[in-house]
Design a protein around this motif. Structure first.
Motif, mmCIF file in Angstrom:
data_model
loop_
_atom_site.group_PDB
_atom_site.id
_atom_site.type_symbol
_atom_site.label_atom_id
_atom_site.label_comp_id
_atom_site.label_asym_id
_atom_site.label_seq_id
_atom_site.Cartn_x
_atom_site.Cartn_y
_atom_site.Cartn_z
ATOM 1 N N GLU A 3 0.904 -1.364 0.080
ATOM 2 C CA GLU A 3 -0.141 0.019 0.044
ATOM 3 C C GLU A 3 0.854 1.114 0.033
ATOM 4 O OE1 GLU A 3 -3.235 1.918 3.088
ATOM 5 O OE2 GLU A 3 -3.613 0.017 2.446
ATOM 6 N N ILE A 4 0.657 2.091 -0.954
ATOM 7 C CA ILE A 4 1.431 3.411 -0.894
ATOM 8 C C ILE A 4 0.437 4.601 -0.925
ATOM 9 C CG2 ILE A 4 2.719 4.646 -2.582
ATOM 10 C CD1 ILE A 4 3.724 1.854 -2.232
ATOM 11 N N PHE A 5 0.911 5.505 0.159
ATOM 12 C CA PHE A 5 0.121 6.443 0.656
ATOM 13 C C PHE A 5 0.609 7.670 -0.023
ATOM 14 C CE2 PHE A 5 -0.729 10.404 3.128
ATOM 15 C CZ PHE A 5 -2.109 10.042 3.410
ATOM 16 N N LEU A 6 -0.336 8.195 -0.744
ATOM 17 C CA LEU A 6 0.067 9.546 -1.580
ATOM 18 C C LEU A 6 -0.288 10.769 -0.922
ATOM 19 C CD1 LEU A 6 -1.553 8.243 -5.078
ATOM 20 C CD2 LEU A 6 0.888 8.108 -4.217
ATOM 21 N N ASN A 7 0.382 11.473 -0.827
ATOM 22 C CA ASN A 7 0.423 12.885 0.070
ATOM 23 C C ASN A 7 0.489 13.998 -0.891
ATOM 24 O OD1 ASN A 7 -0.120 14.297 2.206
ATOM 25 N ND2 ASN A 7 2.024 14.210 3.006
ATOM 26 N N GLY A 8 -0.298 15.176 -0.510
ATOM 27 C CA GLY A 8 -0.349 16.348 -1.340
ATOM 28 C C GLY A 8 -1.768 17.263 -0.726
ATOM 29 N N ALA A 9 -1.783 17.979 -1.755
ATOM 30 C CA ALA A 9 -3.023 19.005 -1.359
ATOM 31 C C ALA A 9 -4.465 18.220 -1.398
ATOM 32 C CB ALA A 9 -2.861 20.253 -2.013
ATOM 33 N N ALA A 10 -4.690 17.317 -0.918
ATOM 34 C CA ALA A 10 -5.838 16.548 -0.878
ATOM 35 C C ALA A 10 -7.199 17.010 -0.421
ATOM 36 C CB ALA A 10 -5.607 14.971 -0.682
ATOM 37 N N PHE A 11 -7.179 18.244 0.309
ATOM 38 C CA PHE A 11 -8.134 18.902 0.602
ATOM 39 C C PHE A 11 -8.925 19.770 -0.062
ATOM 40 C CE2 PHE A 11 -4.323 21.456 1.286
ATOM 41 C CZ PHE A 11 -4.908 22.618 0.772
ATOM 42 N N THR A 12 -8.540 20.071 -1.373
ATOM 43 C CA THR A 12 -9.064 20.802 -2.363
ATOM 44 C C THR A 12 -9.133 19.842 -3.715
ATOM 45 O OG1 THR A 12 -8.783 22.568 -3.589
ATOM 46 C CG2 THR A 12 -6.936 21.701 -2.990
ATOM 47 N N ASP A 13 -10.164 20.224 -4.533
ATOM 48 C CA ASP A 13 -10.633 19.627 -5.923
ATOM 49 C C ASP A 13 -9.738 20.353 -6.766
ATOM 50 O OD1 ASP A 13 -12.482 21.615 -5.538
ATOM 51 O OD2 ASP A 13 -13.516 20.401 -7.276
ATOM 52 N N ASN A 56 -9.105 8.172 9.042
ATOM 53 C CA ASN A 56 -8.319 8.601 10.115
ATOM 54 C C ASN A 56 -6.752 8.572 9.860
ATOM 55 O OD1 ASN A 56 -6.524 7.217 12.362
ATOM 56 N ND2 ASN A 56 -8.305 7.898 13.483
ATOM 57 N N LYS A 57 -6.204 9.705 9.951
ATOM 58 C CA LYS A 57 -4.897 10.089 9.607
ATOM 59 C C LYS A 57 -3.896 8.872 10.155
ATOM 60 C CE LYS A 57 -5.795 15.053 9.058
ATOM 61 N NZ LYS A 57 -5.402 16.263 9.613
ATOM 62 N N LEU A 58 -4.070 8.650 11.373
ATOM 63 C CA LEU A 58 -3.110 7.790 12.005
ATOM 64 C C LEU A 58 -3.025 6.443 11.361
ATOM 65 C CD1 LEU A 58 -1.107 7.676 14.140
ATOM 66 C CD2 LEU A 58 -2.833 6.723 15.941
ATOM 67 N N ASP A 59 -4.370 5.817 11.124
ATOM 68 C CA ASP A 59 -4.572 4.603 10.327
ATOM 69 C C ASP A 59 -3.930 4.750 8.969
ATOM 70 O OD1 ASP A 59 -5.801 3.530 12.630
ATOM 71 O OD2 ASP A 59 -7.837 3.732 11.749
ATOM 72 N N ALA A 60 -4.109 5.808 8.328
ATOM 73 C CA ALA A 60 -3.619 5.818 6.969
ATOM 74 C C ALA A 60 -2.121 5.336 6.822
ATOM 75 C CB ALA A 60 -3.796 7.175 6.339
ATOM 76 N N ILE A 61 -1.231 5.972 7.772
ATOM 77 C CA ILE A 61 0.249 5.963 7.690
ATOM 78 C C ILE A 61 0.479 4.421 8.313
ATOM 79 C CG2 ILE A 61 2.359 6.924 8.477
ATOM 80 C CD1 ILE A 61 0.603 8.461 6.545
ATOM 81 N N LYS A 62 0.029 4.144 9.380
ATOM 82 C CA LYS A 62 0.349 2.917 10.013
ATOM 83 C C LYS A 62 0.160 1.687 9.172
ATOM 84 C CE LYS A 62 -1.207 2.084 14.335
ATOM 85 N NZ LYS A 62 -2.178 1.898 15.448
ATOM 86 N N ASN A 63 -0.935 1.945 8.015
ATOM 87 C CA ASN A 63 -1.444 0.634 7.056
ATOM 88 C C ASN A 63 -0.511 0.954 5.839
ATOM 89 O OD1 ASN A 63 -3.366 -0.501 8.827
ATOM 90 N ND2 ASN A 63 -4.845 0.821 8.074
ATOM 91 N N ALA A 64 0.185 2.173 5.530
ATOM 92 C CA ALA A 64 0.849 2.260 4.440
ATOM 93 C C ALA A 64 2.308 1.503 4.518
ATOM 94 C CB ALA A 64 1.040 3.844 4.183
ATOM 95 N N PHE A 100 1.377 13.950 7.837
ATOM 96 C CA PHE A 100 1.561 12.611 7.379
ATOM 97 C C PHE A 100 3.024 12.115 7.406
ATOM 98 C CE2 PHE A 100 -2.407 14.107 5.659
ATOM 99 C CZ PHE A 100 -3.619 13.014 6.274
ATOM 100 N N GLY A 101 3.741 13.506 6.862
ATOM 101 C CA GLY A 101 5.076 13.059 6.809
ATOM 102 C C GLY A 101 5.713 13.008 8.178
ATOM 103 N N ILE A 102 5.427 13.509 9.101
ATOM 104 C CA ILE A 102 5.725 13.472 10.521
ATOM 105 C C ILE A 102 5.521 12.125 11.223
ATOM 106 C CG2 ILE A 102 5.514 14.313 13.048
ATOM 107 C CD1 ILE A 102 7.328 16.061 11.261
#
Length: 355
Positions: A3-13, A56-64, A100-102
């Motif tokens: 599983e690859i977590f993609l990070n960026g400006a995902a709060f806006t379309d 959940n932010k924590l789950d997203a990184i723990k599972n990646a 997410f980086g932290i």
């Protein structure tokens, strides 16, 4: 399955940010892995149906298995003269993106940065967080010289910062189902309505003069998100289109529709970065009235500064002059530039495939 977590400006379309996620999530799928993200924005989720979303932010990184920053200018702040605005922006940047980086560093997950933009950061806490992430990342690729220098100024470890170009400059190669044509159409992308904003008024007056002198041309007013000033612009020209057969409007709902419209037009006039980048990728006559240094950096990088109209130089007739000046010019992005854009994607593939 990896599983690859993609990070960026995902709060806006916003058009450009969604486009990055679409490009890189497709790469993850093609390699047989699962792309995952965190976003509360339903419009974002709707355009990325191939992505597994977390609430959940924590789950997203723990599972990646790995975390990848996939383009965007979130290593630099929005230009604004008010320090209070810049300070608040820095805190929001941590909450929305850098957290997410932290978390990835805390859980000892590999981090990679692919084609991101960087710039000045006023908030010392945000600057410290970004330094930490950049220094811990296995690979750091930025989209221009200015971004590399910005990260170096933040005392980051410059030895592993690679200068490249914006990934979307190769979108014509990455997407193979776009119909490219050259219709007599001008795409005009305004940040506000001409009745509310003097710069928008001047730009429209010049385009209107061009249309009167070239009756075979049409003009489509576009948006790359649908809120604020762009919505006002859409409403203004929507009314005008009822009585002016040369004018139409385009309401942004998804990236592919906008890319197809860009790919078949002749002129693209915009103040935003990635509407212009897509136009350049398809060899369109792109003219920019930049509202951010990152746009200036791109045009300098490509050696086409004559297609920039800075707001302090904008006056009646300026845009019209540039339109006529480049009307007979052919501009094709150098293959070496597109190779550098594809280098971002190839490096991403290598990063996520490595054990």
């Amino acid at each position: 399955m990896k599983e690859i977590f993609l990070n960026g400006a995902a709060f806006t379309d916003n058009f450009g940010d969604i486009l990055f996620f679409q490009v890189f999530s497709k790469v993850v799928n093609d390699l047989g892995y699962t792309p995952s993200m965190y976003s509360e924005n339903e419009k974002v989720r709707a355009q990325l149906s191939n992505v597994s979303f977390y609430s959940n932010k924590l789950d997203a990184i723990k599972n990646a298995d790995k975390i990848a920053y996939v383009g965007g200018g979130y290593f630099g702040e929005q230009p604004n003269p008010k320090w209070t605005y810049r300070f608040r922006w820095g805190l929001q940047n941590i909450r929305r993106i850098q957290v997410f980086g932290i978390l990835a560093i805390w859980y000892k997950k590999p981090v990679g940065i692919f084609g991101a933009g960087a710039g000045n950061i006023s908030n010392p806490l945000t600057r410290m967080v970004i330094d930490k992430i950049v220094n811990k990342a296995e690979i750091v690729i930025v989209r221009d010289y200015e971004s590399k220098e910005a990260l170096k100024r933040k005392k980051s470890e410059a030895k592993h910062i690679i200068e490249s170009v914006d990934t979307i400059l190769a979108i014509d190669t990455i997407l193979n189902d776009v119909h490219v044509a050259c219709e007599k159409n001008i795409l005009l992308h305004l940040s506000d309505s001409p009745e509310n904003d003097e710069n928008s008024k001047v730009l429209w007056e010049d385009v209107s003069d061009f249309l009167k002198e070239n009756r075979n041309f049409r003009c489509t007013i576009i948006t790359d998100h649908f809120s604020g000033g762009q919505k006002c612009s859409y409403d203004y020209f929507s009314n005008m289109s009822k009585t002016n057969s040369q004018v139409s409007v385009f309401k942004y709902t998804d990236t592919i529709s906008l890319i197809n419209l860009i790919a078949k037009s002749e002129y693209v006039i915009t103040n935003k970065l990635h509407v212009g980048v897509v136009g350049l990728s398809y060899n369109k006559k792109v003219i920019s009235i930049p509202n951010h240094p990152k746009v200036v950096n791109l045009f300098k990088q490509l050696g086409i500064e004559e297609r920039l109209i800075r707001k302090e130089n904008l006056n009646k007739g300026k845009l019209l002059s540039v339109m006529y000046k480049i009307q007979s010019e052919e501009l094709a992005i150098d293959n070496k530039v597109k190779e550098r854009a594809l280098f971002n994607v190839d490096s991403f593939k290598e990063f996520i495939s490595k054990r």
